[in-house]
Design a protein around this motif. Structure first.
Motif, PDB file in Angstrom:
ATOM      1  N   TYR A 115       0.835  -1.208   0.000  1.00 22.15           N
ATOM      2  CA  TYR A 115       0.000   0.000   0.000  1.00 22.15           C
ATOM      3  C   TYR A 115       0.866   1.254   0.000  1.00 22.15           C
ATOM      4  O   TYR A 115       0.634   2.206  -0.772  1.00 22.15           O
ATOM      5  CB  TYR A 115      -0.920  -0.010   1.224  1.00 22.15           C
ATOM      6  N   LYS A 116       1.884   1.271   0.861  1.00 23.59           N
ATOM      7  CA  LYS A 116       2.771   2.443   0.935  1.00 23.59           C
ATOM      8  C   LYS A 116       3.539   2.630  -0.367  1.00 23.59           C
ATOM      9  O   LYS A 116       3.690   3.764  -0.854  1.00 23.59           O
ATOM     10  CB  LYS A 116       3.743   2.290   2.112  1.00 23.59           C
ATOM     11  N   LEU A 117       4.017   1.531  -0.926  1.00 19.29           N
ATOM     12  CA  LEU A 117       4.757   1.617  -2.189  1.00 19.29           C
ATOM     13  C   LEU A 117       3.854   2.122  -3.303  1.00 19.29           C
ATOM     14  O   LEU A 117       4.246   2.996  -4.094  1.00 19.29           O
ATOM     15  CB  LEU A 117       5.332   0.245  -2.548  1.00 19.29           C
ATOM     16  N   HIS A 143       9.859  -5.470  -1.026  1.00 20.82           N
ATOM     17  CA  HIS A 143      10.588  -6.680  -1.408  1.00 20.82           C
ATOM     18  C   HIS A 143      11.111  -7.429  -0.183  1.00 20.82           C
ATOM     19  O   HIS A 143      11.176  -8.672  -0.203  1.00 20.82           O
ATOM     20  CB  HIS A 143      11.724  -6.322  -2.375  1.00 20.82           C
ATOM     21  N   GLN A 144      11.445  -6.708   0.872  1.00 22.23           N
ATOM     22  CA  GLN A 144      11.818  -7.384   2.114  1.00 22.23           C
ATOM     23  C   GLN A 144      10.610  -8.096   2.722  1.00 22.23           C
ATOM     24  O   GLN A 144      10.737  -9.204   3.252  1.00 22.23           O
ATOM     25  CB  GLN A 144      12.382  -6.372   3.112  1.00 22.23           C
ATOM     26  N   ALA A 145       9.446  -7.461   2.640  1.00 23.35           N
ATOM     27  CA  ALA A 145       8.233  -8.085   3.180  1.00 23.35           C
ATOM     28  C   ALA A 145       7.894  -9.369   2.427  1.00 23.35           C
ATOM     29  O   ALA A 145       7.411 -10.340   3.020  1.00 23.35           O
ATOM     30  CB  ALA A 145       7.063  -7.101   3.110  1.00 23.35           C
ATOM     31  N   GLU A 184       3.778  -4.759 -11.976  1.00 24.67           N
ATOM     32  CA  GLU A 184       4.565  -5.922 -11.533  1.00 24.67           C
ATOM     33  C   GLU A 184       4.528  -6.066 -10.017  1.00 24.67           C
ATOM     34  O   GLU A 184       4.431  -7.184  -9.501  1.00 24.67           O
ATOM     35  CB  GLU A 184       6.008  -5.778 -12.034  1.00 24.67           C
ATOM     36  N   HIS A 185       4.569  -4.958  -9.309  1.00 23.01           N
ATOM     37  CA  HIS A 185       4.470  -5.021  -7.849  1.00 23.01           C
ATOM     38  C   HIS A 185       3.095  -5.548  -7.423  1.00 23.01           C
ATOM     39  O   HIS A 185       2.984  -6.347  -6.488  1.00 23.01           O
ATOM     40  CB  HIS A 185       4.716  -3.639  -7.241  1.00 23.01           C
ATOM     41  N   ARG A 186       2.068  -5.088  -8.110  1.00 24.07           N
ATOM     42  CA  ARG A 186       0.718  -5.568  -7.783  1.00 24.07           C
ATOM     43  C   ARG A 186       0.612  -7.068  -8.031  1.00 24.07           C
ATOM     44  O   ARG A 186       0.036  -7.808  -7.227  1.00 24.07           O
ATOM     45  CB  ARG A 186      -0.324  -4.825  -8.630  1.00 24.07           C
ATOM     46  N   GLN A 187       1.190  -7.537  -9.128  1.00 29.17           N
ATOM     47  CA  GLN A 187       1.160  -8.969  -9.439  1.00 29.17           C
ATOM     48  C   GLN A 187       1.954  -9.784  -8.422  1.00 29.17           C
ATOM     49  O   GLN A 187       1.555 -10.900  -8.048  1.00 29.17           O
ATOM     50  CB  GLN A 187       1.711  -9.203 -10.843  1.00 29.17           C
ATOM     51  N   LEU A 188       3.052  -9.235  -7.961  1.00 24.85           N
ATOM     52  CA  LEU A 188       3.836  -9.936  -6.936  1.00 24.85           C
ATOM     53  C   LEU A 188       3.030 -10.080  -5.653  1.00 24.85           C
ATOM     54  O   LEU A 188       3.082 -11.126  -4.992  1.00 24.85           O
ATOM     55  CB  LEU A 188       5.144  -9.188  -6.663  1.00 24.85           C
ATOM     56  N   LEU A 189       2.297  -9.032  -5.293  1.00 25.37           N
ATOM     57  CA  LEU A 189       1.439  -9.116  -4.114  1.00 25.37           C
ATOM     58  C   LEU A 189       0.388 -10.202  -4.300  1.00 25.37           C
ATOM     59  O   LEU A 189       0.170 -11.040  -3.410  1.00 25.37           O
ATOM     60  CB  LEU A 189       0.762  -7.766  -3.863  1.00 25.37           C
ATOM     61  N   LEU A 204       9.254 -11.668 -10.957  1.00 19.41           N
ATOM     62  CA  LEU A 204      10.427 -11.055 -10.330  1.00 19.41           C
ATOM     63  C   LEU A 204      11.599 -10.974 -11.307  1.00 19.41           C
ATOM     64  O   LEU A 204      12.293  -9.949 -11.378  1.00 19.41           O
ATOM     65  CB  LEU A 204      10.831 -11.846  -9.085  1.00 19.41           C
ATOM     66  N   GLN A 205      11.806 -12.042 -12.059  1.00 20.59           N
ATOM     67  CA  GLN A 205      12.882 -12.042 -13.039  1.00 20.59           C
ATOM     68  C   GLN A 205      12.677 -10.946 -14.072  1.00 20.59           C
ATOM     69  O   GLN A 205      13.603 -10.191 -14.399  1.00 20.59           O
ATOM     70  CB  GLN A 205      12.977 -13.407 -13.725  1.00 20.59           C
TER      71      GLN A 205
END
Length: 230
Positions: A115-117, A143-145, A184-189, A204-205
């Motif tokens: 959310y913050k990102l 990414h750490q989370a 891409e961040h949304r898909q990773l979530l 990620l790749q």
């Protein structure tokens, strides 16, 4: 507090400040690190500064020049590619372990980090780069989370150190890919919440490789002064 404890606290604070200034580009690649100048800026002694810079040399963020002193490590295309490959190797492994072991608390922290990102990415999308450091800090936190439930403190610490070096390149190049990276961040979530590590590793790749190529495609590393390039 004992004098030894005070000195240790000052040294640790100075180390964190100088390290952050290198990673976020406030101390530029190739910049000479003159102890007398740094002493006033960071409020510490020359001997403590020398210890800090030797510590940062062991991390690859500073280069010791023998009798000539220290300078911020330079940057290069080859180094960026190597750092990106190592980051991908570590993050893929940690991600798979984290997806297997993560609980509801991990999911909640991951959603919060995203959310913050996502909020900061909206700001960057307007062309406002005044909060670029917050953007990259939230990127790091997300990414750490993702890998926080991997179960290995050593793996997390190693990944964090490599990510910081990757982050330095992003700050140097200020490489924001816009809605593509946001998606891409949304898909990773989403893959994390459904524990689909196979798809997540593919995303990620693509995410890391595209980030590298975007920065290089803009020619920003090549445009740096010669002393900044390692």
């Amino acid at each position: 507090m004992r004098q030894e404890d005070i000195e240790e606290t000052v040294a640790e604070s100075g180390y964190r400040q100088i390290r952050a200034d290198i990673i976020f580009g406030r101390l530029a690649p190739g910049q000479k690190l003159k102890l007398e100048n740094l002493k006033g800026a960071y409020g510490t002694s020359v001997s403590t500064l020398r210890e800090i810079l030797n510590r940062l040399t062991s991390e690859g963020l500073v280069v010791a020049e023998g009798q000539r002193g220290f300078e911020v490590a330079g940057v290069s295309v080859a180094d960026l590619r190597e750092i990106a490959a190592l980051r991908l190797l570590l993050e893929e492994h940690a991600l798979e372990q984290s997806f297997e072991q993560g609980d509801v608390e991990w999911e909640a922290q991951l959603v919060s980090a995203h959310y913050k990102l996502a909020r900061m990415e909206k700001v960057m999308a307007t062309g406002d780069t005044s909060q670029a450091e917050d953007w990259k800090r939230y990127d790091w936190e997300f990414h750490q989370a993702l890998i926080a439930a991997c179960g290995s403190r050593l793996l997390m610490e190693t990944h964090s150190a490599v990510f910081d070096k990757y982050l330095r390149y992003q700050m140097v190049a200020l490489s924001y890919r816009g809605s593509v990276a946001e998606e891409e961040h949304r898909q990773l979530l989403e893959t994390a919440l459904r524990r689909d590590s196979k798809t997540a590793k593919e995303i990620l790749q693509r995410h890391i490789q595209a980030g590298v190529e975007h920065a290089l495609g803009r020619g920003l590393l090549a445009a740096l002064p010669a002393q900044a390039r390692g």
